[in-house]
Design a protein around this motif. Structure first.
Motif, PDB file in Angstrom:
ATOM      1  N   LEU A  32      74.034  46.673   0.940  1.00 38.45           N
ATOM      2  CA  LEU A  32      75.448  46.572   0.623  1.00 38.45           C
ATOM      3  C   LEU A  32      75.865  47.888  -0.027  1.00 38.45           C
ATOM      4  CD1 LEU A  32      77.938  44.622   0.456  1.00 38.45           C
ATOM      5  CD2 LEU A  32      77.168  44.066  -1.844  1.00 38.45           C
ATOM      6  N   PRO A  33      76.520  48.783   0.688  1.00 40.71           N
ATOM      7  CA  PRO A  33      76.807  50.112   0.128  1.00 40.71           C
ATOM      8  C   PRO A  33      77.942  50.082  -0.878  1.00 40.71           C
ATOM      9  CG  PRO A  33      77.800  49.902   2.292  1.00 40.71           C
ATOM     10  CD  PRO A  33      77.041  48.625   2.055  1.00 40.71           C
ATOM     11  N   PRO A  34      77.849  50.859  -1.946  1.00 43.37           N
ATOM     12  CA  PRO A  34      78.980  50.983  -2.869  1.00 43.37           C
ATOM     13  C   PRO A  34      80.078  51.815  -2.225  1.00 43.37           C
ATOM     14  CG  PRO A  34      77.253  52.494  -3.499  1.00 43.37           C
ATOM     15  CD  PRO A  34      76.715  51.682  -2.351  1.00 43.37           C
ATOM     16  N   LEU A  35      81.325  51.512  -2.581  1.00 40.70           N
ATOM     17  CA  LEU A  35      82.446  52.192  -1.943  1.00 40.70           C
ATOM     18  C   LEU A  35      83.360  52.887  -2.947  1.00 40.70           C
ATOM     19  CD1 LEU A  35      83.474  49.588   0.797  1.00 40.70           C
ATOM     20  CD2 LEU A  35      82.233  51.723   1.095  1.00 40.70           C
ATOM     21  N   PHE A  36      82.830  53.315  -4.090  1.00 43.39           N
ATOM     22  CA  PHE A  36      83.682  53.986  -5.071  1.00 43.39           C
ATOM     23  C   PHE A  36      84.275  55.258  -4.486  1.00 43.39           C
ATOM     24  CE2 PHE A  36      81.143  51.415  -7.956  1.00 43.39           C
ATOM     25  CZ  PHE A  36      82.115  50.956  -8.829  1.00 43.39           C
ATOM     26  N   ARG A  37      85.531  55.509  -4.831  1.00 45.33           N
ATOM     27  CA  ARG A  37      86.205  56.703  -4.359  1.00 45.33           C
ATOM     28  C   ARG A  37      85.850  57.882  -5.254  1.00 45.33           C
ATOM     29  NH1 ARG A  37      90.733  55.191  -1.206  1.00 45.33           N
ATOM     30  NH2 ARG A  37      91.105  57.395  -0.930  1.00 45.33           N
ATOM     31  N   THR A  38      85.860  59.058  -4.682  1.00 42.98           N
ATOM     32  CA  THR A  38      85.722  60.272  -5.490  1.00 42.98           C
ATOM     33  C   THR A  38      87.106  60.847  -5.712  1.00 42.98           C
ATOM     34  OG1 THR A  38      85.404  61.574  -3.475  1.00 42.98           O
ATOM     35  CG2 THR A  38      83.432  60.796  -4.610  1.00 42.98           C
ATOM     36  N   GLY A  39      87.389  61.240  -6.923  1.00 39.33           N
ATOM     37  CA  GLY A  39      88.726  61.721  -7.247  1.00 39.33           C
ATOM     38  C   GLY A  39      88.983  63.104  -6.695  1.00 39.33           C
ATOM     39  N   HIS A  73      92.212  49.118  -5.471  1.00 36.32           N
ATOM     40  CA  HIS A  73      92.180  49.795  -4.170  1.00 36.32           C
ATOM     41  C   HIS A  73      92.044  51.301  -4.329  1.00 36.32           C
ATOM     42  CE1 HIS A  73      94.241  51.233  -0.321  1.00 36.32           C
ATOM     43  NE2 HIS A  73      93.148  50.633   0.074  1.00 36.32           N
ATOM     44  N   ALA A  74      92.743  51.856  -5.319  1.00 40.88           N
ATOM     45  CA  ALA A  74      92.681  53.310  -5.512  1.00 40.88           C
ATOM     46  C   ALA A  74      91.279  53.755  -5.894  1.00 40.88           C
ATOM     47  CB  ALA A  74      93.671  53.723  -6.594  1.00 40.88           C
ATOM     48  N   LEU A  75      90.599  52.986  -6.741  1.00 40.49           N
ATOM     49  CA  LEU A  75      89.285  53.404  -7.228  1.00 40.49           C
ATOM     50  C   LEU A  75      88.150  52.997  -6.295  1.00 40.49           C
ATOM     51  CD1 LEU A  75      89.635  52.679 -11.043  1.00 40.49           C
ATOM     52  CD2 LEU A  75      89.834  54.859  -9.861  1.00 40.49           C
TER      53      LEU A  75
END
Length: 277
Positions: free
Chosen positions: A114-121, A45-47
């Motif tokens: 389908l979009p990627p949902l990676f978080r930015t730190g 979830h965090a990433l």
């Protein structure tokens, strides 16, 4: 250079895409990631910025949307192919995500990416140290429900220990948290409100909880308990992936260095302890 958490996430995402009708439970995905079930969901979830359950549903529905537009397969067959035995449940999930029922989506004939949902730190706000901690023996009161309500369990545990004239033998308070509140309904969250005690019998309603000795990533947080979720996110999203460390198969816990009974909220000190392999 690809770090181990990128590799783990890619492995999980590939597994979900390749097995849309398979076992995509949290335990199964934790095994694919080779991470402890205590920590897999917090890391994911965090990433990723979404829960594992949300990712599974999103990928299943995307697979279904492609089949709806590119094939003439019956809706029930498409539903089964993406893990839904019940057509009504499939229809409801698809409509919630795409805003239209499957049949209407098919009639319209439009595919969406389908979009990627990676978080930015973001910069790490709280210092984290790796520390060798001793084993901890807790006389603990079990708590089921929202973590914000664990104070009730601490009060009851303290009352029991006081009645048994054991409070003087306790050396600190520790909260042990077994579930990720972003993945588990508040009513079902499991935790223990613990008091460190070196020896002696621990009888009901108290339960014995043993936390193993070992290396821990320790984030010291200063401030009201309402700020702890942001500290957890920093720990799992920013610190852990770049640390080269892997969580151990043991739950995260909090050590309370002072209490709201005699400390202003902005002066509360809490250590979040993440056991490391």
């Amino acid at each position: 250079m690809t770090n181990s958490y990128e590799t783990r996430l890619i492995r999980v995402l590939d597994y979900i895409h390749d097995n849309p009708a398979g076992d995509l439970s949290l335990d199964a995905l934790a095994d694919v990631a080779a991470l402890s079930r205590f920590h897999f969901h917090r890391v994911f979830h965090a990433l990723m910025g979404e829960t594992a359950a949300a990712a599974v549903r999103r990928m299943r529905m995307y697979r279904a949307s492609v089949a709806l537009v590119q094939t003439a397969a019956p809706l029930a067959k498409i539903a089964r192919a993406v893990g839904y035995r019940n057509l009504a449940s499939f229809t409801r999930s698809f409509a919630e995500l795409y805003g239209t029922p499957p049949a209407a989506f098919r009639a319209k004939g439009e595919l969406r990416p389908l979009p990627p949902l990676f978080r930015t730190g973001e910069p790490l706000m709280y210092a984290v140290e790796i520390r060798q901690d001793p084993a901890r023996r807790l006389a603990a009161m079990p708590h089921k429900g929202a973590y914000t309500e664990i104070g009730r369990a601490f009060e009851k545990g303290g009352a029991v220990l006081a009645a048994r004239k054991l409070m003087g033998a306790c050396s600190g308070m520790v909260g042990v948290y077994y579930d990720d509140p972003s993945a588990v309904a508040a009513a079902d969250l499991r935790s223990h409100a613990g008091f460190e005690i070196a020896s002696g019998p621990i009888d009901p309603p108290l339960e014995l909880v043993n936390l193993p000795a070992g290396r821990h990533a320790v984030l010291r947080f200063k401030g009201p308990y309402s700020g702890l979720p942001a500290a957890y996110e920093q720990l799992y999203r920013n610190w852990l992936p770049q640390s080269g460390e892997t969580p151990a198969n043991s739950p995260v816990f909090e050590i309370y260095l002072n209490t709201p009974m005699d400390t202003a909220p902005e002066e509360l000190l809490t250590e979040i302890c993440l056991p490391l392999a």
